[in-house]
Write an enzyme that holds these catalytic residues in place. Structure first.
Site, short mmCIF file in Angstrom:
data_model
loop_
_atom_site.label_atom_id
_atom_site.label_comp_id
_atom_site.label_asym_id
_atom_site.label_seq_id
_atom_site.Cartn_x
_atom_site.Cartn_y
_atom_site.Cartn_z
N GLU A 74 0.87 -1.32 0.07
CA GLU A 74 0.07 -0.01 -0.03
C GLU A 74 0.98 1.28 -0.04
O GLU A 74 0.72 2.12 -0.77
CB GLU A 74 -0.93 -0.06 1.30
CG GLU A 74 -1.84 1.22 1.28
CD GLU A 74 -2.89 1.38 2.21
OE1 GLU A 74 -2.83 0.51 3.43
OE2 GLU A 74 -3.84 2.13 2.25
N ASP A 94 -0.55 -5.23 3.19
CA ASP A 94 -1.07 -3.90 3.80
C ASP A 94 -0.38 -3.97 5.11
O ASP A 94 -0.70 -4.69 6.17
CB ASP A 94 -2.53 -3.63 3.80
CG ASP A 94 -3.32 -2.65 4.24
OD1 ASP A 94 -2.04 -1.74 4.69
OD2 ASP A 94 -4.10 -2.34 4.39
N ILE A 96 -0.84 -1.78 7.80
CA ILE A 96 -1.66 -1.50 8.68
C ILE A 96 -3.09 -1.53 7.99
O ILE A 96 -3.33 -0.38 7.50
CB ILE A 96 -1.41 -0.47 9.41
CG1 ILE A 96 -0.06 -0.54 10.18
CG2 ILE A 96 -2.57 -0.19 10.78
CD1 ILE A 96 0.38 0.83 11.18
N ASP A 97 -3.82 -2.68 8.02
CA ASP A 97 -5.14 -2.43 7.51
C ASP A 97 -6.20 -2.01 8.81
O ASP A 97 -6.15 -2.56 9.58
CB ASP A 97 -5.67 -3.52 6.90
CG ASP A 97 -6.92 -3.53 6.15
OD1 ASP A 97 -7.02 -2.45 5.52
OD2 ASP A 97 -7.75 -4.35 6.35
N THR A 99 -5.88 1.79 9.50
CA THR A 99 -4.99 2.84 9.87
C THR A 99 -5.68 4.00 10.93
O THR A 99 -5.29 4.05 11.85
CB THR A 99 -4.25 3.55 8.70
OG1 THR A 99 -3.65 2.69 7.98
CG2 THR A 99 -3.41 4.71 9.17
N ASP A 244 -5.61 -4.68 0.67
CA ASP A 244 -6.43 -4.97 1.67
C ASP A 244 -7.39 -6.34 1.82
O ASP A 244 -7.86 -6.76 2.51
CB ASP A 244 -7.96 -4.16 1.66
CG ASP A 244 -7.20 -2.43 1.83
OD1 ASP A 244 -6.46 -2.25 2.55
OD2 ASP A 244 -7.94 -1.69 0.93
C1 LIP Z 1 -8.86 0.61 4.82
C2 LIP Z 1 -9.73 -0.65 4.55
C3 LIP Z 1 -11.22 -0.49 4.89
C4 LIP Z 1 -11.62 0.98 4.36
C5 LIP Z 1 -10.84 2.08 4.77
C6 LIP Z 1 -9.27 2.06 4.35
P1 LIP Z 1 -6.19 1.20 5.36
O1 LIP Z 1 -7.43 0.33 4.75
O2 LIP Z 1 -9.45 -1.63 4.95
O3 LIP Z 1 -12.03 -1.34 4.38
O4 LIP Z 1 -13.07 1.16 4.31
O5 LIP Z 1 -11.16 3.30 4.04
O6 LIP Z 1 -9.02 1.90 2.92
O7 LIP Z 1 -6.25 2.48 4.54
O8 LIP Z 1 -6.58 1.39 6.64
O9 LIP Z 1 -5.21 0.20 5.04
#
Ligand code: LIP
Length: 315
Positions: A74, A94, A96-97, A99, A244
């Site tokens: 990412e 990713d 940190i999924d 964030t 993600d």
């Molecule tokens: C998140 C996603 C989530 C989405 C957020 C964001 P990140 O990923 O997993 O589903 O709704 O907007 O993109 O940016 O925290 O890695």
């Protein structure tokens, strides 16, 4: 040890190491001045120094251990790097999924490490260090929570029967970071349609679903793992990315769930680069259906009568 077993072990060790970094950074966030940046000037799409640090660590370990493998991450992509998706083994990551959750200390945060070979997702590790939940899978060998609990959670009993209609479903979706009027109003209308009774006032031409509930925890990877566990029935999201979903997709598939691209009545396989994802949990077939797939695809069709499709260009 055959290679996917080796890759899985590598990814598990790495995810645990990253999990510790994420936890330490979260604990330190009140006492240090760790920086939060918005991506592309979008205050709803955030990145922290920890996202960047963890991605650098994963990238360097992959390079050191498997120099011939490719890497899609990412933060690397956010920095402007363009990738080419080939048959070569490719790590899709990713750091940190979730964030935003990480920034707020809301404990649904995961490091997500997936591997594709010949463009097919074959290894997936999703680790939530806050709840100490490690989801793992490799193609053909089942999906597990914390090594020993086989997914779905009903295992070895047959999975619960699939719901015969949306009205019996717990649905997970996300609002995402695109706050343009058109996207946001479609997403809100879809949730309204999912929950409203037939005949109730609607702002869209779609049908009413009267689903049992709609949930949103802020991490696509953990949402998909919830579907793999069988704790919820359906997940859909427009606008998230391959990093993600790739790792969680292996876990979902190995748990007997399905994922298709969230467009019309698509019956799969999902395009992981398509930014539109719809997952249905495993389950025994509904009465009268010839197999589980038939019951799962009925829910796929039903959701598209209710939910509005959204354009998700890659640029
Ligand atoms: C998140 C996603 C989530 C989405 C957020 C964001 P990140 O990923 O997993 O589903 O709704 O907007 O993109 O940016 O925290 O890695």
């Amino acid at each position: 040890m055959n290679s996917t077993e080796h890759y899985l072990e590598f990814a598990i060790n790495l995810a645990k190491q990253c999990g510790q970094i994420i936890l330490d950074a979260s604990n330190a966030r009140y006492s240090t001045n760790s920086k939060i940046h918005s991506k592309y000037g979008n205050q709803s799409d955030l990145v922290t120094e920890t996202d960047q640090l963890v991605e650098e660590l994963i990238k360097s370990k992959v390079k050191e251990s498997f120099p011939e493998h490719r890497f899609i991450g990412e933060e690397t992509m956010a920095a402007g790097y363009k990738h080419e998706f080939t048959d070569d083994p490719t790590w899709i990551v990713d750091p940190i999924d979730g964030t935003t959750n990480f920034i707020h200390g809301f404990p649904f945060v995961a490091v997500s490490i997936g591997l594709t070979i010949n463009k097919e997702p074959v290894v997936g590790v999703v680790f939530n260090p806050f709840l100490n939940e490690l989801y793992t899978a490799r193609k053909g060998h089942g999906a597990f929570l914390n090594h020993t609990t086989r997914l779905p959670l009903s295992y070895p009993n047959p999975p619960l029967q699939l719901p015969s209609s949306l009205a019996k479903c717990l649905v997970i979706t996300e609002f995402g970071s695109d706050r343009s009027d058109i996207t946001l109003s479609k997403k809100v209308n879809s949730v309204h349609n999912l929950l409203r009774k037939p005949g109730a006032v609607s702002w869209s031409s779609k049908k009413a679903g009267l689903a049992r509930g709609v949930r949103s925890i802020g991490s696509a990877a953990l949402n998909i793992c919830s579907i793999a566990m069988g704790r919820a029935d359906i997940f859909y999201e427009f606008g998230c990315w391959e990093w993600d979903v790739t790792a969680a997709l292996v876990i979902l598939n190995e748990a007997g769930g399905i994922m298709v691209s969230a467009q019309g009545y698509d019956e799969g396989p999902v395009d992981i680069f398509g930014r539109k994802y719809l997952a249905i949990r495993a389950g025994s077939p509904c009465d009268g259906d010839k197999d589980s797939k038939q019951s799962q695809l009925r829910l796929v069709r039903e959701i598209w009568d209710v939910v509005e499709e959204i354009d998700c260009p890659r640029t």
